[in-house]
Design an enzyme around this catalytic site. Sequence first.
Site, short mmCIF file in Angstrom:
data_model
loop_
_atom_site.label_atom_id
_atom_site.label_comp_id
_atom_site.label_asym_id
_atom_site.label_seq_id
_atom_site.Cartn_x
_atom_site.Cartn_y
_atom_site.Cartn_z
CE1 TYR A 34 36.41 45.89 47.24
CE2 TYR A 34 35.05 45.88 49.32
CZ TYR A 34 35.26 45.46 48.17
OH TYR A 34 34.57 44.16 47.78
CG ASN A 66 31.05 40.72 41.14
OD1 ASN A 66 30.85 40.74 42.31
ND2 ASN A 66 31.82 41.49 40.41
CG HIS A 81 37.22 39.74 46.51
ND1 HIS A 81 37.85 40.98 45.83
CD2 HIS A 81 38.43 39.59 47.41
CE1 HIS A 81 39.06 41.03 45.70
NE2 HIS A 81 39.54 40.34 46.83
#
Length: 135
Positions: free
Chosen positions: A48, A115, A118
């Site tokens: 990230y 969510n 990825h």
Amino acid sequence: MQTLVLCKPDAVRRNLIGEIIRRCEQKGYVVAKLAKLVPSRQLLAQHYLEHEGKPFYEPLMEFMLSGEVVAIALEGERVIEGFRALAGSTEPTLAAPGTIRGDLGRDWGTKVVQNLVHGSDSDESAARELALWFS
């Protein structure tokens, strides 16, 4: 062609790994490599890197460090765009029915959107991310 798919801690906790892989395989993609691990902060910081310093960075790191992750090297023609379409919008509430996030995800009211998955967004990021997760 390959892409990195991560089943995030929320997907692992909810026992959705098999369903996510089933949807990928049903689409015709092949699981070339698979690893289940608790990622280190160092690995996630590299993954990230482009988000470092943003307001959601620390909550994202906290979430991704909260449990096991399944890393998958998924293979197939146009797999990067194909998996991203299969995953659906990053916002589960708005993700279309029939997508992983649309069918299986929802807003849990957490600091960062959980969510489920990825997927790499380009050939370059796929190569970089696959090297990080499968070094």
